[in-house]
Scaffold this motif. Structure first.
Motif, mmCIF file in Angstrom:
data_model
loop_
_atom_site.group_PDB
_atom_site.id
_atom_site.type_symbol
_atom_site.label_atom_id
_atom_site.label_comp_id
_atom_site.label_asym_id
_atom_site.label_seq_id
_atom_site.Cartn_x
_atom_site.Cartn_y
_atom_site.Cartn_z
ATOM 1 N N ALA A 103 31.261 61.511 -42.515
ATOM 2 C CA ALA A 103 30.628 60.473 -41.701
ATOM 3 C C ALA A 103 31.546 60.056 -40.555
ATOM 4 O O ALA A 103 31.098 59.873 -39.416
ATOM 5 N N LYS A 104 32.833 59.927 -40.839
ATOM 6 C CA LYS A 104 33.782 59.585 -39.781
ATOM 7 C C LYS A 104 33.793 60.670 -38.714
ATOM 8 O O LYS A 104 33.817 60.382 -37.505
ATOM 9 N N LYS A 105 33.776 61.930 -39.142
ATOM 10 C CA LYS A 105 33.767 63.042 -38.179
ATOM 11 C C LYS A 105 32.538 62.961 -37.285
ATOM 12 O O LYS A 105 32.621 63.229 -36.069
ATOM 13 N N SER A 106 31.397 62.591 -37.860
ATOM 14 C CA SER A 106 30.187 62.477 -37.043
ATOM 15 C C SER A 106 30.337 61.382 -35.987
ATOM 16 O O SER A 106 29.798 61.502 -34.883
ATOM 17 N N LEU A 107 31.065 60.324 -36.330
ATOM 18 C CA LEU A 107 31.336 59.272 -35.346
ATOM 19 C C LEU A 107 32.275 59.780 -34.254
ATOM 20 O O LEU A 107 32.065 59.512 -33.063
ATOM 21 N N LEU A 108 33.297 60.532 -34.653
ATOM 22 C CA LEU A 108 34.257 61.067 -33.687
ATOM 23 C C LEU A 108 33.603 62.101 -32.780
ATOM 24 O O LEU A 108 34.021 62.276 -31.629
ATOM 25 N N ASP A 109 32.583 62.797 -33.291
ATOM 26 C CA ASP A 109 31.872 63.762 -32.454
ATOM 27 C C ASP A 109 31.160 63.079 -31.295
ATOM 28 O O ASP A 109 30.913 63.701 -30.253
ATOM 29 N N THR A 110 30.822 61.807 -31.466
ATOM 30 C CA THR A 110 30.173 61.061 -30.382
ATOM 31 C C THR A 110 31.203 60.448 -29.438
ATOM 32 O O THR A 110 30.917 60.249 -28.265
ATOM 33 N N ASN A 111 32.391 60.163 -29.972
ATOM 34 C CA ASN A 111 33.450 59.568 -29.147
ATOM 35 C C ASN A 111 34.790 59.753 -29.856
ATOM 36 O O ASN A 111 35.065 59.083 -30.852
ATOM 37 N N ALA A 112 35.615 60.640 -29.340
ATOM 38 C CA ALA A 112 36.902 60.945 -29.970
ATOM 39 C C ALA A 112 37.830 59.743 -29.980
ATOM 40 O O ALA A 112 38.762 59.678 -30.793
ATOM 41 N N ASP A 113 37.574 58.773 -29.107
ATOM 42 C CA ASP A 113 38.438 57.587 -29.042
ATOM 43 C C ASP A 113 38.282 56.682 -30.260
ATOM 44 O O ASP A 113 39.046 55.735 -30.429
ATOM 45 N N TYR A 114 37.290 56.977 -31.119
ATOM 46 C CA TYR A 114 37.112 56.178 -32.329
ATOM 47 C C TYR A 114 38.140 56.507 -33.409
ATOM 48 O O TYR A 114 38.184 55.835 -34.437
ATOM 49 N N CYS A 123 28.052 51.201 -38.461
ATOM 50 C CA CYS A 123 29.406 51.531 -37.999
ATOM 51 C C CYS A 123 29.377 51.988 -36.547
ATOM 52 O O CYS A 123 30.187 51.546 -35.719
ATOM 53 N N GLN A 124 28.445 52.872 -36.237
ATOM 54 C CA GLN A 124 28.372 53.413 -34.881
ATOM 55 C C GLN A 124 28.063 52.328 -33.858
ATOM 56 O O GLN A 124 28.685 52.267 -32.789
ATOM 57 N N ARG A 125 27.129 51.458 -34.169
ATOM 58 C CA ARG A 125 26.778 50.413 -33.210
ATOM 59 C C ARG A 125 27.912 49.412 -33.015
ATOM 60 O O ARG A 125 28.152 48.942 -31.899
ATOM 61 N N ILE A 126 28.607 49.078 -34.083
ATOM 62 C CA ILE A 126 29.750 48.171 -33.946
ATOM 63 C C ILE A 126 30.786 48.764 -33.009
ATOM 64 O O ILE A 126 31.286 48.097 -32.084
ATOM 65 N N LEU A 127 31.118 50.030 -33.211
ATOM 66 C CA LEU A 127 32.128 50.691 -32.394
ATOM 67 C C LEU A 127 31.669 50.835 -30.945
ATOM 68 O O LEU A 127 32.452 50.634 -30.007
ATOM 69 N N GLN A 128 30.400 51.171 -30.739
ATOM 70 C CA GLN A 128 29.877 51.390 -29.393
ATOM 71 C C GLN A 128 29.755 50.097 -28.600
ATOM 72 O O GLN A 128 30.061 50.062 -27.402
ATOM 73 N N GLU A 129 29.308 49.054 -29.266
ATOM 74 C CA GLU A 129 28.931 47.843 -28.544
ATOM 75 C C GLU A 129 30.027 46.787 -28.473
ATOM 76 O O GLU A 129 29.910 45.834 -27.700
#
Length: 340
Positions: free
Chosen positions: A70-81, A45-51
């Motif tokens: 898990a979603k929160k952990s993704l948002l912690d890396t980028n709130a725009d997700y 999920c993270q790589r798809i969103l990042q790349e």
């Protein structure tokens, strides 16, 4: 009057922000990943969103609370997700859960005007589980997910089943008639489920502590485990479940020739799955030869996004990276790509 150079300095960040907002890609492509609340699923999920900034992910989790974490952990890396991730409750072992998720996904895609461009059947278990549970997750669970969501995938979309190199190994150990049945163009779920039932019956006919009797029972139905039968019986059982999951992947690939439907072996990846194994229990990643989850999903990322990966006659295959982790290779489900 304010000097021109000061006015330009003040306005430049606003102009750049407006330009960035104006040129940001419109999110239109959605990718559904099962078992995505941790490990490889979350890393994917993270790589798809990042790349790929025109993408959206459907983060499927058996436990909704863990999915939200898990979603929160993704948002912690980028709130725009925030608007690019939807959490979906999905238990691959439950018909009703998959049915409910299908209805919710259909509604969400329509409401947000998204196209389902990719599906990854990632949910899995490995060490320390009885054969019935392994079959339910790694074979029947794969069927539930593919049957439900593949019809939603856009033409020329990608479908990936995360598998293991133990699948083709168990295929090779199987009797010639068994191999022929799984590779036949006439193979369907009836054929696969019949073989699965024989395995489950053989398993049930022996006690958990009677390994010798279990080996004999599986030899009798021509599904031996080779050297794993007595040295690592968990691998024997797991490999059988993955083998049947791969066989059904081929059925779906034939059914949907306009899609790219394939299995992928990520290799050894440092996740909860391997930490249940005595060899790796309690070890840090640096103490093993395992890849990080981020590295482990590289082959899946290529199958989802590379222009020519898994296309045409190269659909319905088993993929893996070469030993140098530079090239995506493939074979049929009866052998490992690196050993071609």
């Amino acid at each position: 009057m304010m000097p021109l150079h000061i006015l330009t300095t003040l306005l430049l960040p606003l102009t750049n922000h407006a330009l960035a907002s104006h040129t940001a890609p419109i999110v239109t492509k959605s990718y559904l990943i099962t078992g995505a609340n941790k490990g490889q699923g979350l890393a994917l999920c993270q790589r798809i969103l990042q790349e790929h900034d025109d993408t959206h992910v459907i983060l499927c989790s058996r436990d909704v609370a863990r999915g939200e974490e898990a979603k929160k952990s993704l948002l912690d890396t980028n709130a725009d997700y925030e608007n690019r991730v939807n959490v979906m409750q999905l238990d691959v072992t439950s018909d009703s859960s998959v049915s409910n998720a299908l209805s919710d996904v259909q509604s969400m895609l329509a409401y947000r005007k998204l196209k389902l461009c990719g599906l990854v059947s990632n949910a899995g278990i490995l060490w320390g589980y009885p054969l019935p549970e392994l079959m339910e997750v790694c074979a029947t669970g794969v069927k539930r997910v593919l049957d439900a969501f593949v019809p939603l995938v856009e033409e020329d979309g990608r479908v990936v089943v995360v598998t293991s190199g133990l699948g083709p190994l168990m295929h090779q150990y199987s009797g010639a008639e068994r191999q022929s049945a799984m590779m036949s163009k006439d193979c369907d779920w009836n054929v696969i489920s019949s073989m699965m039932k024989e395995c489950l019956d053989a398993y049930a006919s022996t006690g958990d502590d009677d390994l010798s009797a279990r080996i004999d029972a599986f030899n009798a139905i021509h599904f031996p485990g080779g050297p794993f039968a007595d040295t690592a019986p968990d691998f024997h059982m797991y490999g059988l479940a993955k083998m049947f999951g791969d066989a059904y992947m081929k059925v779906v690939a034939r059914r949907y020739p306009k899609l790219r439907v394939n299995s992928v072996d990520p290799g050894l990846v440092y996740t909860d799955l391997i930490l249940r194994m005595p060899k790796y229990a309690g070890k840090e990643m640096e103490e093993t030869t395992a890849q990080s989850p981020h590295e482990g999903v590289e082959a899946t990322m290529r199958l989802l996004f590379d222009k020519d990966a898994g296309k045409g006659d190269e659909s319905g295959k088993l993929y893996a990276l070469n030993k140098e982790k530079t090239e995506l290779m493939f074979s049929d489900i009866d052998k490992m790509p690196q050993k071609q």
